[in-house]
Structure formats: C-alpha cells, structure tokens
Design a protein around this motif. Structure first.
Motif, short mmCIF file in Angstrom:
data_model
loop_
_atom_site.label_atom_id
_atom_site.label_comp_id
_atom_site.label_asym_id
_atom_site.label_seq_id
_atom_site.Cartn_x
_atom_site.Cartn_y
_atom_site.Cartn_z
N VAL A 161 0.83 -1.21 0.00
CA VAL A 161 0.00 0.00 0.00
C VAL A 161 0.86 1.26 0.00
CG1 VAL A 161 -1.69 1.35 1.29
CG2 VAL A 161 -1.95 -1.13 1.11
N ALA A 162 1.85 1.30 0.89
CA ALA A 162 2.68 2.50 1.01
C ALA A 162 3.45 2.76 -0.28
CB ALA A 162 3.65 2.35 2.18
N ALA A 163 4.03 1.72 -0.85
CA ALA A 163 4.81 1.89 -2.08
C ALA A 163 3.93 2.26 -3.25
CB ALA A 163 5.58 0.60 -2.38
N ALA A 164 2.74 1.66 -3.31
CA ALA A 164 1.81 1.97 -4.40
C ALA A 164 1.32 3.41 -4.30
CB ALA A 164 0.62 1.02 -4.38
N GLN A 165 1.04 3.86 -3.06
CA GLN A 165 0.59 5.24 -2.88
C GLN A 165 1.69 6.23 -3.25
OE1 GLN A 165 -2.69 6.21 -1.82
NE2 GLN A 165 -1.84 8.05 -2.77
N LYS A 166 2.94 5.91 -2.88
CA LYS A 166 4.05 6.80 -3.23
C LYS A 166 4.21 6.90 -4.74
CE LYS A 166 9.01 7.69 -2.69
NZ LYS A 166 8.81 8.90 -3.48
N LEU A 167 4.06 5.78 -5.43
CA LEU A 167 4.20 5.79 -6.88
C LEU A 167 3.13 6.67 -7.52
CD1 LEU A 167 5.44 2.98 -9.06
CD2 LEU A 167 3.37 4.14 -9.81
N LEU A 168 1.89 6.54 -7.03
CA LEU A 168 0.80 7.37 -7.54
C LEU A 168 1.05 8.84 -7.22
CD1 LEU A 168 -1.98 7.75 -8.82
CD2 LEU A 168 -3.00 7.13 -6.62
N ASP A 169 1.47 9.12 -6.00
CA ASP A 169 1.75 10.51 -5.61
C ASP A 169 2.89 11.10 -6.43
OD1 ASP A 169 -0.24 10.30 -3.71
OD2 ASP A 169 1.13 9.99 -2.01
N ASP A 170 3.92 10.29 -6.66
CA ASP A 170 5.07 10.76 -7.46
C ASP A 170 4.64 11.09 -8.89
OD1 ASP A 170 6.90 10.68 -5.41
OD2 ASP A 170 7.72 8.73 -5.95
N ALA A 171 3.79 10.24 -9.45
CA ALA A 171 3.32 10.48 -10.82
C ALA A 171 2.55 11.78 -10.90
CB ALA A 171 2.46 9.32 -11.28
N LYS A 172 1.67 12.02 -9.94
CA LYS A 172 0.89 13.25 -9.93
C LYS A 172 1.79 14.47 -9.72
CE LYS A 172 -3.49 11.29 -8.29
NZ LYS A 172 -4.48 11.27 -7.19
#
Length: 279
Positions: A161-172
């Motif tokens: 969850v944490a890594a997936a959220q960071k990836l999404l946040d980084d993309a945005k």
C-alpha cells in the motif's frame, strides 16, 4: 513510412485521444534510421547504453560525454520520431544548477528534444525549473535503474500500500511539475493502469507495466533478439537477430576458408595487356 514530426504536443494529443504511443531505445545512427523508417513515435537514448553498448554491469558508470556522443549519433539519422535522452547518474542529483546545466548540454550539444530523469517528488523542483526554461521533461518512476544499489536489485515496485501510494503521488507530482510523459518500469499492471487513469495530461510509457499505459517502450536489442542471454520477463523478442548474425558470420567464415568468397561477381577486372607489361 512518412509521418509528421512528433513533438510534446503530439504526445499530449495521443494521450487525450487514446492512441497508444510507441517508443524504443536506439543508441546509434544505424538503429535510429531503421526505427524511424518503421514509423516509431519516440526514440529514447537510454543510459542503458552502458549495459547494451559499452558492457558496463549497470547504468551507474555512464557519463554525460557518453550520453552526448550517442545522442548526436541518433540525431544525425533521425526523422519524425521525438528523441529523448537520459540524464545519467549524478548529472542532476547534486544540485539544481548541475541539473539545469547538464540538461541544457543534452539539448544544445546532443540535439535531443527532451530529457528523462529518474525519481519522483524529490526531483520535481528541478523538473519545474527545466520546463520553465524550455526543456521538455520525461519522468521515470517504479524501478529506477540508477538507484538499483539502494533498491537491492531489479525488483517489481509498488506492491504494498505504502509503495503503491508513493508511486501514484510521485506520478501526480511529476505531472504537476510539468513532465509531459512518465516512464513506469516494473510496476504491477493494475497499479500502472490506475496511475494512467489518474493523470490528466502526462502520458504514461510502460516497460514491464502492462498494457493499460498510454504507451510502451522496449530496449531495441531485447526487441530484436540481439543476444541469446538473459532477457527480462517484460520484453518480447520480435526477431532473432543473434541467430541470424552468428549464422551469417559463420557462413562468411566457411566461404573464406573454402575460397568460394569472394566469387567473380565480387571482384574487379584488369586488362591482360596491363599485367603483361609489369616487371
């Protein structure tokens, strides 16, 4: 194949229209000519040239001079494809000034149309400054090969969850900073599709990230089967040039040994009377 010059506007329009974007790596004049003739949308001069062309065991040793050298070669052959060049390890991480200077070198000396940087929110200040200065930027998140030593190897990213959220946040964050495209490498397909859907302007280019991205990129040598060694799971071999090349060279060796090459059609003639006058 004749097509109009691909630009950042082209890539943005393709995302909006749902037209898949094609990208391959190319590191030299000959390959750039071939992929342009095929009609590719984008060419990436990846710092993977360190592994593929120079025999390094990672992308870390690649220098700015090596990137500029190969970028210039690709540009000499380029047609309609948009050319993007990687910024190599430590050409932008130390300071904003380094990043601005080295990105400008790739455009001014190399001739590319955009640069690619690895990283997420931590590089967004630089991305924004580059875009403001007129330098188009492609982001790169997920598996970032320049950080492979820190990551502990080449592994799929964003699985919890944490890594997936960071990836999404980084993309945005990269999109907000002005990146017009973002490479996602070794990311679960469903996560990559979610990121793609969340981004409004930045096109996603997947490599090991499933078909839900706005486009795909492959290393040309993997795509063409230049080696019979390791091939990543996400790569598909569309040809076996390794076998064709080795077989052709073996045929050449055999014919030279047999003296069947060169044959008469490969040689030049001289008048007998000229030879007769030699002493």
């Amino acid at each position: 194949m004749n097509k109009k010059q691909v630009t950042t506007s082209t890539i943005k329009d393709m995302k909006q229209q749902g037209e898949p974007i094609t990208m391959v790596t190319a590191y030299d004049y000959a390959m750039a000519r071939n992929v342009n003739e095929a009609g590719i949308d984008m060419i990436l001069i990846g710092d993977s040239l360190g592994n593929v062309m120079l025999g390094y065991n990672s992308t870390v040793p690649v220098t700015m001079e090596e990137m500029i050298h190969h970028t210039k070669a690709v540009i000499r052959a380029n047609g309609a494809a948009m050319v993007v060049a990687d910024m190599p390890f430590m050409s932008y991480q130390a300071s904003l000034a380094d990043g601005m200077y080295n990105a400008a070198r790739l455009l001014k000396e190399g001739g590319c149309a955009a640069v690619k940087l690895e990283g997420g929110s931590e590089i967004c200040e630089l991305v924004a400054k580059l875009v403001t200065a007129g330098i188009p930027v492609v982001g790169h998140i997920g598996l970032t090969p320049q950080s492979v030593n820190q990551m502990g190897g080449f592994k799929v990213q964003g699985k919890d969850v944490a890594a997936a959220q960071k990836l999404l946040d980084d993309a945005k964050a990269l999109e907000a900073a002005g990146a017009f495209a973002i490479v996602m490498e070794c990311v679960p397909a469903a996560l990559a599709a979610k990121v793609t859907a969340e981004l409004k302007t930045a096109a996603t280019i997947g490599i090991g990230a499933g078909s839900g991205c706005d486009g795909q990129v492959l290393v040309c040598n993997d795509l063409l089967g230049f080696s019979d060694g390791f091939c990543p799971k996400f790569a598909k071999k569309y040809a076996d040039l390794h076998g064709a090349i080795v077989g052709a060279v073996q045929d050449y060796i055999r014919e030279v040994k047999e003296r069947s090459f060169p044959a008469p059609e490969h040689t030049f003639k001289i008048d007998d009377e000229v030879l007769e006058k030699l002493y």
